[in-house]
Design a protein around this motif. Structure first.
Motif, PDB file in Angstrom:
ATOM      1  N   GLN A   1       2.256 -10.362  -5.526  1.00 47.67           N
ATOM      2  CA  GLN A   1       1.993  -9.082  -4.803  1.00 47.67           C
ATOM      3  C   GLN A   1       1.026  -8.281  -5.648  1.00 47.67           C
ATOM      4  N   ALA A   2       1.052  -8.412  -7.033  1.00 44.11           N
ATOM      5  CA  ALA A   2       0.227  -7.726  -7.683  1.00 44.11           C
ATOM      6  C   ALA A   2       0.122  -8.201  -9.356  1.00 44.11           C
ATOM      7  N   MET A   3      -0.777  -7.929 -10.036  1.00 46.97           N
ATOM      8  CA  MET A   3      -0.657  -8.300 -11.584  1.00 46.97           C
ATOM      9  C   MET A   3      -1.015  -7.465 -12.527  1.00 46.97           C
TER      10      MET A   3
ATOM     11  N   TYR B   1       3.328  14.559  -2.306  1.00 45.68           N
ATOM     12  CA  TYR B   1       3.002  13.451  -2.193  1.00 45.68           C
ATOM     13  C   TYR B   1       2.916  12.779  -3.624  1.00 45.68           C
ATOM     14  N   TYR B   2       3.251  11.522  -3.741  1.00 43.26           N
ATOM     15  CA  TYR B   2       3.184  10.682  -5.154  1.00 43.26           C
ATOM     16  C   TYR B   2       2.127   9.847  -4.783  1.00 43.26           C
ATOM     17  N   PHE B   3       0.904   9.888  -5.656  1.00 42.14           N
ATOM     18  CA  PHE B   3       0.029   8.814  -5.439  1.00 42.14           C
ATOM     19  C   PHE B   3      -0.114   7.900  -7.044  1.00 42.14           C
ATOM     20  N   ALA B   4      -0.460   6.689  -6.911  1.00 45.11           N
ATOM     21  CA  ALA B   4      -0.421   5.888  -8.163  1.00 45.11           C
ATOM     22  C   ALA B   4      -1.686   4.721  -7.695  1.00 45.11           C
ATOM     23  N   PHE B   5      -2.526   4.597  -8.850  1.00 42.11           N
ATOM     24  CA  PHE B   5      -3.615   3.506  -8.736  1.00 42.11           C
ATOM     25  C   PHE B   5      -3.633   2.918  -9.865  1.00 42.11           C
ATOM     26  N   THR B   6      -4.161   1.560  -9.634  1.00 43.00           N
ATOM     27  CA  THR B   6      -4.486   0.529 -10.776  1.00 43.00           C
ATOM     28  C   THR B   6      -5.816  -0.107 -10.569  1.00 43.00           C
ATOM     29  N   VAL B   7      -6.769  -0.123 -11.473  1.00 45.26           N
ATOM     30  CA  VAL B   7      -7.724  -0.635 -11.351  1.00 45.26           C
ATOM     31  C   VAL B   7      -8.328  -1.629 -12.400  1.00 45.26           C
TER      32      VAL B   7
ATOM     33  N   GLN C   1      -7.532 -12.736  -5.967  1.00 48.22           N
ATOM     34  CA  GLN C   1      -6.598 -12.964  -5.370  1.00 48.22           C
ATOM     35  C   GLN C   1      -5.180 -12.583  -6.160  1.00 48.22           C
ATOM     36  N   GLY C   2      -5.494 -12.222  -7.229  1.00 49.54           N
ATOM     37  CA  GLY C   2      -4.260 -11.692  -8.208  1.00 49.54           C
ATOM     38  C   GLY C   2      -4.002 -10.024  -7.934  1.00 49.54           C
ATOM     39  N   ARG C   3      -5.074  -9.577  -7.184  1.00 46.11           N
ATOM     40  CA  ARG C   3      -4.760  -8.229  -6.841  1.00 46.11           C
ATOM     41  C   ARG C   3      -4.604  -7.410  -7.798  1.00 46.11           C
ATOM     42  N   TYR C   4      -5.607  -7.139  -8.939  1.00 45.97           N
ATOM     43  CA  TYR C   4      -5.768  -6.324  -9.894  1.00 45.97           C
ATOM     44  C   TYR C   4      -5.770  -4.948  -9.394  1.00 45.97           C
ATOM     45  N   THR C   5      -6.447  -4.542  -8.474  1.00 48.90           N
ATOM     46  CA  THR C   5      -6.672  -3.079  -7.980  1.00 48.90           C
ATOM     47  C   THR C   5      -5.712  -2.847  -6.754  1.00 48.90           C
ATOM     48  N   THR C   6      -4.945  -1.793  -6.970  1.00 49.53           N
ATOM     49  CA  THR C   6      -3.856  -1.530  -6.040  1.00 49.53           C
ATOM     50  C   THR C   6      -4.050   0.107  -5.844  1.00 49.53           C
ATOM     51  N   PHE C   7      -3.371   0.555  -4.831  1.00 47.46           N
ATOM     52  CA  PHE C   7      -3.369   1.975  -4.446  1.00 47.46           C
ATOM     53  C   PHE C   7      -2.074   2.251  -3.608  1.00 47.46           C
ATOM     54  N   SER C   8      -1.289   3.138  -3.903  1.00 46.91           N
ATOM     55  CA  SER C   8       0.022   3.642  -3.130  1.00 46.91           C
ATOM     56  C   SER C   8       0.215   4.931  -3.171  1.00 46.91           C
ATOM     57  N   GLY C   9       0.759   5.472  -2.153  1.00 47.39           N
ATOM     58  CA  GLY C   9       1.080   6.769  -1.972  1.00 47.39           C
ATOM     59  C   GLY C   9       2.417   7.020  -1.301  1.00 47.39           C
ATOM     60  N   PHE C  10       3.295   8.158  -1.067  1.00 50.62           N
ATOM     61  CA  PHE C  10       4.274   8.284  -0.297  1.00 50.62           C
ATOM     62  C   PHE C  10       4.623   9.641  -0.160  1.00 50.62           C
ATOM     63  N   LEU C  11       5.160  10.185   0.715  1.00 49.99           N
ATOM     64  CA  LEU C  11       5.858  11.469   0.889  1.00 49.99           C
ATOM     65  C   LEU C  11       7.038  11.511  -0.027  1.00 49.99           C
TER      66      LEU C  11
END
Length: 328
Positions: free
Chosen positions: A79-81, A232-238, A303-313
């Motif tokens: 899913q991510a790494m 809203y909560y937001f989180a990201f990793t690059v 493909q290891g998905r280093y970069t992710t972005f999430s958010g939710f209410l």
């Protein structure tokens, strides 16, 4: 949400772990385990309630070893790494987070790269943590949850307030009317800055969609649009690209900077940067990531998905929602 519809855990590890000895990361201290869905001895979370879950982890880098830890679903789906290829002396931590849609009996756990060149570091501090919790249960099966996991004194009929939930809002007669908004996306390709003339800021786009409840995130444009006012909560990793700096900003509207990550190290080292915050949004507000587009800057992923972005209410602004609501 009734007590039977809750699932959350948080665990820590106080000792280091070397690659090649044991792949699944286990834990020796359990801080929270609501629903008893996490087993610290195996390091595995097993889904009991289908829905959207948010997972986050932080791992320490062992001196003179590389770091590569993957968040894995059902043993095969990465899913991510978290990654750091720096093999010299020094300790630091790397973090990652992602939201995942799970079905009953799905498992999620952390895997350390099994080669002896890799390791994770911790002590009584501890450096290594793993947490997860249910954001939104699958509303299409909510009655089934009550039948499977609770023992209410009477039959719960659709459309009737359940007697076991003191926080039930009678104005919401069906689960679909509850304000829900959540997304989690990833990139599998790097984004390189180029030496071109002054141009309009472009949002970082994504090609992997884990969760998009409400359809409020457009991965093609890279923008989230608020439909329900609230917090809203937001989180990201690059990921940092070798020989390039990284500068990524969390933006709202037409370009207001709310938070950022930055690393000007121009070495061959690949590592990651993370950031998170809460924002108060109004209907129509947009949120997006901007990566510095000049030559010398880049965002790394594969493909290891280093970069992710999430958010939710987190909390809807109910007063605004009903004030703006039109009735026939």
């Amino acid at each position: 949400m009734t007590s039977g519809l809750r699932s959350a855990f948080s665990a820590t590890r106080s000792s280091s772990m070397l690659g090649g000895t044991q792949r699944a990361v286990t834990f020796d201290r359990l801080l929270v385990n609501i629903g008893n869905d996490f087993n610290p001895d195996t390091g595995s979370f097993r889904c009991r309630l289908p829905g959207a879950y948010y997972f986050s982890f932080t791992v320490g880098k062992f001196p003179k070893k590389m770091l590569s830890v993957m968040l894995v679903k059902n043993g095969i789906e990465v899913q991510a790494m978290a990654y750091d290829g720096y093999q010299k002396q020094g300790r630091k931590v790397q973090s990652q987070s992602v939201m995942v849609s799970l079905r009953p009996m799905d498992t999620v756990y952390l895997l350390l790269q099994e080669k002896p060149d890799y390791a994770i570091y911790s002590n009584v501090g501890p450096y290594i943590t793993f947490s997860g919790y249910l954001i939104y249960p699958d509303s299409t099966s909510s009655v089934g949850y009550l039948n499977n996991h609770l023992s209410p004194p009477g039959l719960h009929l659709p459309g009737c307030p359940p007697s076991i939930d003191p926080y039930y809002d009678w104005r919401r007669t069906t689960p679909s009317e509850e304000p829900r908004s959540a997304f989690s996306v990833a990139r599998t390709l790097s984004a390189l800055g180029e030496s071109r003339g002054r141009r309009e800021r472009e949002a970082l786009t994504f090609d992997v969609e884990y969760v998009n409840i409400g359809g409020h995130f457009n991965k093609t444009s890279g923008r989230f649009t608020c439909h329900f006012p609230g917090a809203y909560y937001f989180a990201f990793t690059v990921g940092k690209h070798p020989r390039r700096a990284v500068s990524v900003k969390l933006m709202t509207g037409r370009g207001e900077v709310r938070a950022m990550v930055f690393n000007e190290d121009m070495s061959r080292r690949r590592e990651m940067q993370s950031q998170s915050l809460l924002l108060s949004l109004k209907k129509g507000d947009s949120v997006w990531l901007y990566s510095q587009q000049e030559d010398g800057y880049a965002v790394y992923s594969n493909q290891g998905r280093y970069t992710t972005f999430s958010g939710f209410l987190v909390y809807p602004d109910v007063e605004s929602m009903y004030r703006d609501r039109t009735f026939p």
